[in-house]
Design a protein around this motif. Structure first.
Motif, PDB file in Angstrom:
ATOM      1  N   MET A 254       0.837  -1.202   0.000  1.00 43.52           N
ATOM      2  CA  MET A 254       0.000   0.000   0.000  1.00 43.52           C
ATOM      3  C   MET A 254       0.870   1.250   0.000  1.00 43.52           C
ATOM      4  SD  MET A 254      -2.981   1.649   0.629  1.00 43.52           S
ATOM      5  CE  MET A 254      -3.326   3.314   1.120  1.00 43.52           C
ATOM      6  N   ASN A 255       1.869   1.277   0.915  1.00 38.79           N
ATOM      7  CA  ASN A 255       2.696   2.465   1.014  1.00 38.79           C
ATOM      8  C   ASN A 255       3.495   2.715  -0.250  1.00 38.79           C
ATOM      9  OD1 ASN A 255       1.857   3.366   3.418  1.00 38.79           O
ATOM     10  ND2 ASN A 255       3.462   2.360   4.620  1.00 38.79           N
ATOM     11  N   ARG A 256       4.048   1.619  -0.798  1.00 42.04           N
ATOM     12  CA  ARG A 256       4.854   1.796  -2.010  1.00 42.04           C
ATOM     13  C   ARG A 256       3.989   2.277  -3.159  1.00 42.04           C
ATOM     14  NH1 ARG A 256       8.960  -2.886  -3.307  1.00 42.04           N
ATOM     15  NH2 ARG A 256       9.071  -1.611  -5.169  1.00 42.04           N
ATOM     16  N   VAL A 257       2.789   1.718  -3.233  1.00 40.73           N
ATOM     17  CA  VAL A 257       1.863   2.140  -4.281  1.00 40.73           C
ATOM     18  C   VAL A 257       1.559   3.631  -4.129  1.00 40.73           C
ATOM     19  CG1 VAL A 257      -0.468   1.849  -5.178  1.00 40.73           C
ATOM     20  CG2 VAL A 257       0.858  -0.145  -4.444  1.00 40.73           C
ATOM     21  N   LEU A 258       1.361   4.012  -2.869  1.00 37.54           N
ATOM     22  CA  LEU A 258       1.026   5.401  -2.571  1.00 37.54           C
ATOM     23  C   LEU A 258       2.138   6.334  -3.041  1.00 37.54           C
ATOM     24  CD1 LEU A 258      -1.290   6.833  -1.076  1.00 37.54           C
ATOM     25  CD2 LEU A 258       0.207   6.890   0.915  1.00 37.54           C
ATOM     26  N   ILE A 259       3.372   5.960  -2.689  1.00 38.15           N
ATOM     27  CA  ILE A 259       4.500   6.815  -3.062  1.00 38.15           C
ATOM     28  C   ILE A 259       4.631   6.891  -4.580  1.00 38.15           C
ATOM     29  CG2 ILE A 259       7.021   7.003  -2.969  1.00 38.15           C
ATOM     30  CD1 ILE A 259       6.791   5.921  -0.075  1.00 38.15           C
ATOM     31  N   LYS A 260       4.465   5.741  -5.213  1.00 37.15           N
ATOM     32  CA  LYS A 260       4.530   5.721  -6.680  1.00 37.15           C
ATOM     33  C   LYS A 260       3.491   6.644  -7.273  1.00 37.15           C
ATOM     34  CE  LYS A 260       6.326   1.342  -8.373  1.00 37.15           C
ATOM     35  NZ  LYS A 260       5.918  -0.020  -8.760  1.00 37.15           N
ATOM     36  N   GLN A 261       2.296   6.545  -6.701  1.00 27.29           N
ATOM     37  CA  GLN A 261       1.183   7.355  -7.179  1.00 27.29           C
ATOM     38  C   GLN A 261       1.509   8.844  -7.066  1.00 27.29           C
ATOM     39  OE1 GLN A 261      -2.146   5.684  -7.625  1.00 27.29           O
ATOM     40  NE2 GLN A 261      -2.505   7.532  -8.818  1.00 27.29           N
ATOM     41  N   VAL A 262       2.082   9.208  -5.915  1.00 27.46           N
ATOM     42  CA  VAL A 262       2.403  10.615  -5.685  1.00 27.46           C
ATOM     43  C   VAL A 262       3.470  11.085  -6.658  1.00 27.46           C
ATOM     44  CG1 VAL A 262       3.431  12.227  -4.052  1.00 27.46           C
ATOM     45  CG2 VAL A 262       1.702  10.624  -3.280  1.00 27.46           C
TER      46      VAL A 262
ATOM     47  N   LEU B 122      -6.598  11.871   0.486  1.00 30.54           N
ATOM     48  CA  LEU B 122      -6.013  12.697   1.557  1.00 30.54           C
ATOM     49  C   LEU B 122      -4.561  12.282   1.815  1.00 30.54           C
ATOM     50  CD1 LEU B 122      -8.891  13.143   4.156  1.00 30.54           C
ATOM     51  CD2 LEU B 122      -7.902  14.838   2.620  1.00 30.54           C
ATOM     52  N   TYR B 123      -4.313  10.974   1.850  1.00 32.11           N
ATOM     53  CA  TYR B 123      -2.949  10.478   2.068  1.00 32.11           C
ATOM     54  C   TYR B 123      -1.995  10.979   0.981  1.00 32.11           C
ATOM     55  CZ  TYR B 123      -3.159   7.185   5.965  1.00 32.11           C
ATOM     56  OH  TYR B 123      -3.226   6.638   7.187  1.00 32.11           O
ATOM     57  N   GLU B 124      -2.443  10.815  -0.262  1.00 25.90           N
ATOM     58  CA  GLU B 124      -1.612  11.268  -1.392  1.00 25.90           C
ATOM     59  C   GLU B 124      -1.268  12.727  -1.235  1.00 25.90           C
ATOM     60  OE1 GLU B 124      -3.744   8.589  -4.758  1.00 25.90           O
ATOM     61  OE2 GLU B 124      -3.220  10.658  -5.276  1.00 25.90           O
TER      62      GLU B 124
END
Lengths: 423, 422
Positions: A1-9, A334-336
């Motif tokens: 989840m976190n890695r996906v999030l960072i990638k997304q950002v 919100l996280y992004e």
């Protein structure tokens, strides 16, 4: 989840470099201004050596002698502090301090002569304030009682006079009167104005001419009351009021008034003469300034987040189609956005530290501070404070909620079919 | 064109709402700051009523009885006041010194201040006449020369010469308040608790404590040397200030030289010289807080303008991207590059206008409720419109700059290429 999030950002950042730059610059600027204010406020009010105990100290800086038709306001006389505040039972300790006395400092047969700020005080001073001694030790109760001419000097002065900090036992002339150095302490920044001086000596080694116009109630001294804990403040105030009442019974023509003192450090830095500061007003002013500093960029960023979300509508629609709930999408957006805000926030905090370091002259120095001879120096202990980082994070969080809250809410609630078509 | 822009703004209302809200909020803040800066700068630029170039303060102290060199004054056969006068005459004799003043609680750029309430009495009618609180200066004629206080015509010596016992020099704002009917010179005034009157010796230009302070009605009362000789004691000594004016020939080393050459001469009986300070330095320390606050406000202006700029760039960037088709069509139908740019800038400025009107109403209300500084300057229509005008122009400049950048993309567009987007 976190890695996906960072990638997304990172993907979002790369997709539109100009907008990313605008968001980051906007966030950084807001956080930099807010944090410069916060750091300046911390320097003014947080505890650091030697004023480590600011949070549990009460201040009596002004004395007001009132007669019918007239009043006379100044610092307090030593007699007043001795008779009113010394006997208080609740506090841990009480000190009388006369600072800002300019004197000529030299050594016998020496060539160099310095104008220095001398503090005349008692032995309790060293308990209220926490000094680190480079050499020697403070003067004692016996020294004060018998008026022994001992002096604690700061490091710069010791080096200026003798070329070394190892000066304990050596003589020093304070306006032509010989003292013996008993201790050497590091230079105190003028931001620690209550403890600040360049030379500290027992108050009994000099003569303070009593002001008979005010029945020797006003004079040259401030009184600092160290409580065992903040919860004792009310009890101390009540005890002080009783003590003043008793003292006033023995005055001939007028009365001495406390004008709201003893007061907290926060109120004492904003006090104007006899008038106690309006604490609520000051907090409100700060709150309005902070709100504007947050709100203006938040509106800006909201608009941009909304535009960005519009572009991503099809993606959101597909996520929804695959079963993502509105709540989950809301949190994701919100996280992004928080990650983006934190990048800007970190940059902003760095800028605010640079600003405080290089522009401390105008961010921090007030009239009172600039009246003193010593340097308004800043140390890491004063500025790098865990609270500063916590505040910075909280402000980023607030900015994030303000700037992404509405867009995220609207996006996450979009109709699946419309979303997939990107309407 | 105007109706066209309105239509465009309306069709884009969702995106425009954000920038509209931002501009409205920023306009109110900007007006507040501009108003504050305006009052500060106006005050700063108005005359002080005195001149501190080449003026120095000599800090004298007395040694205390603990000192081995200390002798009771009786042993010297002179009073402390006599000794002070001796020192003043030595300072006066120093080469390059034009004037020396002795005063108490009477210096600009300091906090020691005394006030007195003065009134007028009409014995014949028993009418209540104007009265007023004034700052009370207590000084020798030399002091008037040191700070070059002057009459409206610019005469300093006449003013200094008019200082006599039972006479007071008053500032013109004090004169206006006490004697609204006209010339004040020679008129009688009374202290609140005293039935013996004092006369107005002359009227001088109004004065202020410092560059950021408002004018305060003030009078100067003569400090007689005979009084100093008779009454000065060690307690009063702490409140006495010695100032000097160095002549035009004095250079920047004046203070250092003075200190070196006079240190021993000014160590006389129980008195010594602690320091000599230039008023330029005293002034710098005194106005420090206000200067810093002004810089703070300027930083605020910077912050608000940058945010407007970023907001406009962000909004219009997306918009022009999405409207490339429309723009292409316009070009194909004969619009020139500058037409398009005017259209976009017009859009920005019209949004500003729509945001500015409600903001101005809010600002006006804030101004009426005296949220801004009204102590140094009244809240007048001129002040309001001038500051609103400045705030408007600044915002408009930022918006134009913000639209300029995204609009570049549009105007370099080839019609054929643009139409492809459609």
């Amino acid at each position: 989840m976190n890695r996906v999030l960072i990638k997304q950002v990172l993907g979002t950042l790369r997709e539109n470099p100009l907008l990313s730059l605008i968001s980051i610059v906007g966030t950084a600027l807001a956080i930099a201004m807010i944090m410069a204010l916060v750091i300046a406020y911390e320097v003014k009010s947080a505890g650091y050596r030697p004023e480590t105990n600011r949070h549990r100290t009460l201040y009596v800086t002004r004395g007001n002698y009132v007669k019918p038709q007239s009043n006379s306001s100044s610092y307090n006389s030593f007699r007043l502090i001795k008779e009113v505040f010394y006997p208080l039972a609740t506090p841990q300790t009480v000190t009388a301090v006369s600072s800002g006395n300019e004197r000529l400092i030299s050594i016998p047969a020496g060539r160099n002569e310095y104008k220095a700020d001398v503090c005349y005080t008692d032995e309790r001073f060293w308990n209220v304030f926490e000094f680190r001694f480079l050499a020697g030790k403070p003067f004692t109760e016996e020294d004060v009682q018998s008026g022994i001419r001992k002096a604690v000097v700061n490091e710069s002065l010791a080096r200026g006079l003798y070329g070394t900090a190892e000066v304990v036992g050596k003589p020093v002339l304070v306006s032509f009167v010989e003292y013996t150095v008993c201790g050497v302490v590091p230079d105190v920044s003028t931001f620690a104005l209550s403890a600040y001086a360049e030379v500290w000596t027992p108050h009994t080694t000099t003569t303070f001419h009593p002001n008979m116009e005010t029945e020797d109630t006003t004079g040259n001294f401030c009184c600092y009351i160290l409580a065992r804990s903040r919860s004792d403040f009310t009890a101390i105030r009540e005890e002080a009021a009783r003590s003043v009442k008793q003292f006033n019974a023995n005055l001939r023509d007028g009365t001495y008034e406390l004008n709201g003192q003893p007061e907290t450090h926060f109120l004492s830095i904003y006090r104007q003469g006899n008038e106690q500061a309006n604490g609520r007003g000051i907090v409100l002013r700060y709150a309005i300034v902070l709100a504007i500093l947050l709100l203006v960029p938040a509106i800006n960023l909201s608009g941009m987040t909304l535009s960005r979300m519009k572009k991503r509508m099809p993606e959101i629609g597909i996520r929804k189609a695959f079963g993502a709930t509105s709540g989950r999408l809301l949190m994701q957006i919100l996280y992004e956005n928080l990650l983006l805000t934190l990048i800007g926030g970190a940059l902003g905090l760095a800028i605010s530290y640079l600003a405080v370091a290089f522009m401390s002259d105008w961010l921090l120095v007030t009239e009172t501070v600039s009246m003193r001879e010593g340097a308004a120096s800043l140390s890491a202990e004063m500025t790098v404070n865990p609270m500063v980082f916590i505040y910075a994070f909280l402000f980023c969080l607030a900015l994030n909620l303000l700037s992404a809250g509405i867009p995220a809410w609207r996006t996450s609630r979009a109709n699946i079919v419309h979303a997939i078509y990107g309407d | 064109m105007f109706t066209q822009i309105i239509k465009v703004i309306w069709s884009q209302r969702a995106g425009n709402a954000w920038i509209w809200a931002e501009i409205a909020l920023v306009s109110v803040c900007l007006w507040y700051i501009v108003d504050d800066l305006y009052t500060r700068i106006t005050l700063y630029a108005s005359p002080l009523g005195y001149d501190i170039t080449g003026v120095y303060a000599i800090d004298l102290r007395t040694i205390t009885p603990e000192n081995e060199q200390y002798r009771p004054q009786e042993e010297y056969g002179a009073s402390l006041g006599d000794d002070l006068l001796t020192i003043v005459s030595r300072i006066r004799a120093y080469p390059g010194v034009e004037a020396v003043g002795i005063s108490a609680a009477s210096l600009p750029y300091t906090y020691a201040r005394n006030y007195s309430h003065l009134r007028r009495v009409n014995y014949e009618t028993g009418d209540t006449l104007p009265s007023g609180t004034m700052r009370n200066y207590f000084a020798t004629p030399g002091y008037v020369n040191v700070f070059r206080y002057a009459t409206q015509e610019g005469a300093t010596d006449v003013l200094a010469g008019s200082l006599r016992p039972n006479y007071r020099i008053i500032t013109s704002d004090a004169a206006g308040k006490m004697f609204p009917e006209g010339d004040a010179t020679g008129k009688l005034m009374f202290y609140n608790d005293d039935s013996i009157g004092v006369y107005v010796a002359g009227v001088m230009n109004p004065i202020r404590f410092g560059d950021f302070d408002a004018y305060t009605p003030t009078y100067i009362r003569l400090l007689e040397e005979s009084v100093i000789a008779a009454e000065l004691n060690e307690f009063i000594f702490q409140g006495i200030d010695i100032t000097l004016r160095a002549g035009p020939g004095a250079d920047k080393d004046f203070a250092a030289n003075f200190r070196k050459e006079m240190q021993t001469q000014l160590r006389y009986h129980n008195i010594y010289m602690l320091n000599i300070r230039s008023f330029a330095d005293i002034r710098a320390r005194y106005i420090r807080g206000d200067v810093n606050e002004t810089k703070m406000y300027l930083a605020g202006v910077f912050f608000l303008l940058v945010n407007i700029f970023l907001g406009i760039v962000g909004t219009f960037f997306f918009r022009t991207e999405r409207r490339l088709g429309e723009m292409g069509l316009r070009i194909a139908l004969g619009s020139t590059a500058s037409n398009l740019r005017t259209l976009l800038i017009g859009e920005g400025l019209l949004i500003l206008l729509f945001a500015f009107i409600p903001a101005a109403v809010i600002s006006l209300n804030l101004g009426m409720q005296e949220v801004t500084d009204v102590e140094t300057m009244p809240f007048t229509a001129t002040r309001f419109f001038l500051c609103q005008g400045i705030a408007f122009v600044l915002t408009a400049l930022m918006i134009t700059a913000g639209v300029w950048f995204p609009s570049r993309k549009v105007i370099t567009l080839q019609p054929a290429e643009a139409l492809r987007y459609e």
